[in-house]
Design a protein around this motif. Structure first.
Motif, short mmCIF file in Angstrom:
data_model
loop_
_atom_site.label_atom_id
_atom_site.label_comp_id
_atom_site.label_asym_id
_atom_site.label_seq_id
_atom_site.Cartn_x
_atom_site.Cartn_y
_atom_site.Cartn_z
N SER A 162 -1.94 2.95 0.65
CA SER A 162 -2.92 2.62 1.68
C SER A 162 -3.18 1.12 1.75
O SER A 162 -3.25 0.54 2.84
CB SER A 162 -4.23 3.37 1.40
OG SER A 162 -5.22 3.03 2.34
N GLN A 163 -3.32 0.49 0.60
CA GLN A 163 -3.58 -0.95 0.59
C GLN A 163 -2.40 -1.72 1.16
O GLN A 163 -2.58 -2.65 1.96
CB GLN A 163 -3.88 -1.42 -0.83
CG GLN A 163 -4.19 -2.91 -0.91
CD GLN A 163 -4.63 -3.35 -2.29
OE1 GLN A 163 -4.73 -2.54 -3.21
NE2 GLN A 163 -4.90 -4.63 -2.44
N SER A 164 -1.20 -1.34 0.76
CA SER A 164 -0.01 -2.03 1.26
C SER A 164 0.15 -1.84 2.76
O SER A 164 0.42 -2.79 3.51
CB SER A 164 1.23 -1.52 0.52
OG SER A 164 2.39 -2.19 0.97
N ASP A 222 -10.62 -0.30 5.22
CA ASP A 222 -9.15 -0.17 5.21
C ASP A 222 -8.69 1.23 5.57
O ASP A 222 -7.75 1.41 6.34
CB ASP A 222 -8.60 -0.55 3.84
CG ASP A 222 -8.36 -2.04 3.69
OD1 ASP A 222 -8.61 -2.78 4.67
OD2 ASP A 222 -7.94 -2.47 2.60
N GLU A 223 -9.35 2.26 4.99
CA GLU A 223 -8.84 3.62 5.17
C GLU A 223 -8.94 4.08 6.62
O GLU A 223 -8.04 4.71 7.15
CB GLU A 223 -9.55 4.60 4.24
CG GLU A 223 -8.86 5.92 4.10
CD GLU A 223 -7.43 5.78 3.58
OE1 GLU A 223 -6.59 6.59 4.01
OE2 GLU A 223 -7.14 4.87 2.77
N THR A 275 -13.47 4.97 0.42
CA THR A 275 -12.53 6.04 0.05
C THR A 275 -11.53 5.54 -0.97
O THR A 275 -11.21 6.25 -1.94
CB THR A 275 -11.79 6.54 1.31
OG1 THR A 275 -12.75 7.01 2.24
CG2 THR A 275 -10.83 7.65 0.97
N ARG A 276 -11.06 4.33 -0.82
CA ARG A 276 -10.06 3.80 -1.73
C ARG A 276 -10.60 3.68 -3.15
O ARG A 276 -9.89 3.89 -4.13
CB ARG A 276 -9.58 2.43 -1.25
CG ARG A 276 -8.52 1.82 -2.17
CD ARG A 276 -8.15 0.43 -1.76
NE ARG A 276 -7.49 0.38 -0.47
CZ ARG A 276 -7.13 -0.73 0.13
NH1 ARG A 276 -7.38 -1.91 -0.43
NH2 ARG A 276 -6.52 -0.70 1.30
N ASP A 277 -11.87 3.35 -3.28
CA ASP A 277 -12.46 3.13 -4.60
C ASP A 277 -12.99 4.41 -5.25
O ASP A 277 -13.53 4.37 -6.35
CB ASP A 277 -13.63 2.14 -4.50
CG ASP A 277 -13.19 0.76 -4.05
OD1 ASP A 277 -12.01 0.42 -4.30
OD2 ASP A 277 -14.00 0.04 -3.45
N GLN A 278 -12.83 5.55 -4.58
CA GLN A 278 -13.48 6.76 -5.04
C GLN A 278 -13.04 7.17 -6.45
O GLN A 278 -13.88 7.58 -7.26
CB GLN A 278 -13.21 7.91 -4.06
CG GLN A 278 -14.05 9.14 -4.33
CD GLN A 278 -13.75 10.26 -3.34
OE1 GLN A 278 -12.80 11.02 -3.54
NE2 GLN A 278 -14.54 10.34 -2.29
#
Length: 395
Positions: A365-367, A182-183, A73-76
């Motif tokens: 989200s990453q943080s 992660d998500e 999801t983060r890389d979408q």
């Protein structure tokens, strides 16, 4: 069991026929054929792909090529930009970034679909009747319960009670090993925090920046993980496998996992049934279909989106486990009889909270995942740096 699934099989046929019948209104008359490309994440259920097949059968002059992008999801955002597409199937958290960067164009809804208010809010353009993307399916975290004694099947424990039990009877996506997981980790931690303090994340997605509030909200989860009162897995698939192989009593997962899990668990003598119900407050998600600003076939793309998001298509997707976006699917008599858990899904969607709808959501989200991983699994305390990093991402 045979009678139940015979009824579901019959319903499947009715829904497919109904979808095709309703789709007659979406048939395009074109002098020249066009090829539409739909960029989407993977769909293990096959429900979306079947809808695309239905469209293609009715519209040979405007066929959709489905390109499933295997990314997190983060890389979408980055992976979709590398795919030349007419239609994007966007996770709701990416809509603000695609809109602000001019990657998608507005689309006007049609009146046949009565969207649930929270679903509408995530995809609609502010102060407008148009949408940046039309909701394809919604999603919300649910608590799965393994019923071994039907005499107590109606008991619905609170999430806090489940975390306090020993030995562990609960598994969730409470561990992360990188961007692919992660998500799910972020969403699960937010749901556990909301179970302790519903003010930690407001109904409009506004996040609390009080360090003391966060420490109290996630403290019980940290204690449960440290005491090994919960099972922690990275991602939905690993969570499902642990739930089934260890015959655990509780699991957090998405509604779309229910049909496959329900079928598999009915073969076990020890399991009377699997039920799903809402968390105290779940996190709402889902995917929405948007027209690419770079598309040379916008009119055809819009018609395809209207078909894929129609009321009849929602009935079809519900059969595959997706949470419907509109009221019609939840109150359809035939669907409610075959899928009684839709009632609980609707309640969960209507009370759910969105993640921060911000262009820089990926940074947030990453943080958040980095800080919470170190806090929950490495014993590193939450400090003011956690708050500062969240403010920096969402500032």
């Amino acid at each position: 069991m045979t009678e139940l699934y015979s009824r579901r099989s019959f319903l499947a046929g009715v829904l497919t026929a109904g979808t095709l019948s309703a789709a007659a209104g979406y048939v395009l008359t074109r002098r020249e054929s066009v090829q539409l490309t739909l960029a989407s994440g993977a769909d293990p259920t096959g429900g979306r792909r079947l809808l695309v097949t239905m469209w293609n059968e009715l519209n040979p002059g405007a066929r959709i090529e489905l390109k499933e992008v295997n990314s997190s999801t983060r890389d979408q955002y980055e992976t979709f930009l590398g795919t030349k597409a007419d239609i994007f199937n966007l996770d709701v958290i990416h809509i603000p970034r695609f809109a602000e960067d001019g990657r998608i164009v507005p689309i006007a809804p049609r009146g046949e679909l009565q969207l649930l208010p929270m679903v509408r809010r995530l995809s609609a353009r502010p102060d407008s009747d148009d949408f940046w993307a039309l909701p394809f399916n919604t999603d919300v975290g649910m608590l799965y319960r393994r019923i071994t004694d039907k005499a107590v099947a109606d008991e619905k424990p609170e999430l806090a009670d489940v975390l306090a039990r020993s030995p562990s009877t609960f598994v969730g996506q409470l561990r992360t090993v990188g961007p692919q997981t992660d998500e799910a980790f972020v969403i699960n931690v937010l749901e556990h925090a909301l179970a302790q303090d519903k003010a930690i994340l407001a109904a409009d997605g506004t996040l609390s920046f009080s360090l003391g509030q966060w420490r109290e909200a996630v403290g019980p989860l940290a204690a449960a993980i440290k005491a090994k009162r919960v099972r922690t897995e990275a991602g939905e698939d690993d969570t499902t496998r642990t739930f089934q192989r260890s015959d655990l009593r509780y699991m957090r997962n998405w509604p779309r996992s229910y049909p496959a899990i329900d079928r598999a668990e009915r073969t076990k003598k020890e399991t009377a049934e699997i039920r799903i119900g809402g968390l105290p407050i779940g996190i709402i998600g889902g995917q929405s279909l948007a027209v690419s600003a770079a598309s040379e076939n916008r009119a055809a793309a819009e018609e395809a989106i209207h078909f894929l998001t129609s009321a009849s298509s929602q009935l079809h997707l519900a059969k595959y486990g997706f949470a419907p976006t509109g009221l019609g699917a939840y109150i359809d008599p035939g669907l409610s009889e075959a899928l009684p858990h839709l009632y609980d899904i609707r309640l969960a969607v209507e009370s759910a909270r969105p993640r921060p709808m911000h262009k820089r959501y990926a940074d947030f989200s990453q943080s958040f995942a980095d800080h919470m991983r170190r806090y929950l699994h490495e014993g590193e305390p939450l400090t003011q740096r956690f708050i500062e990093d969240l403010q920096g991402a969402l500032g």
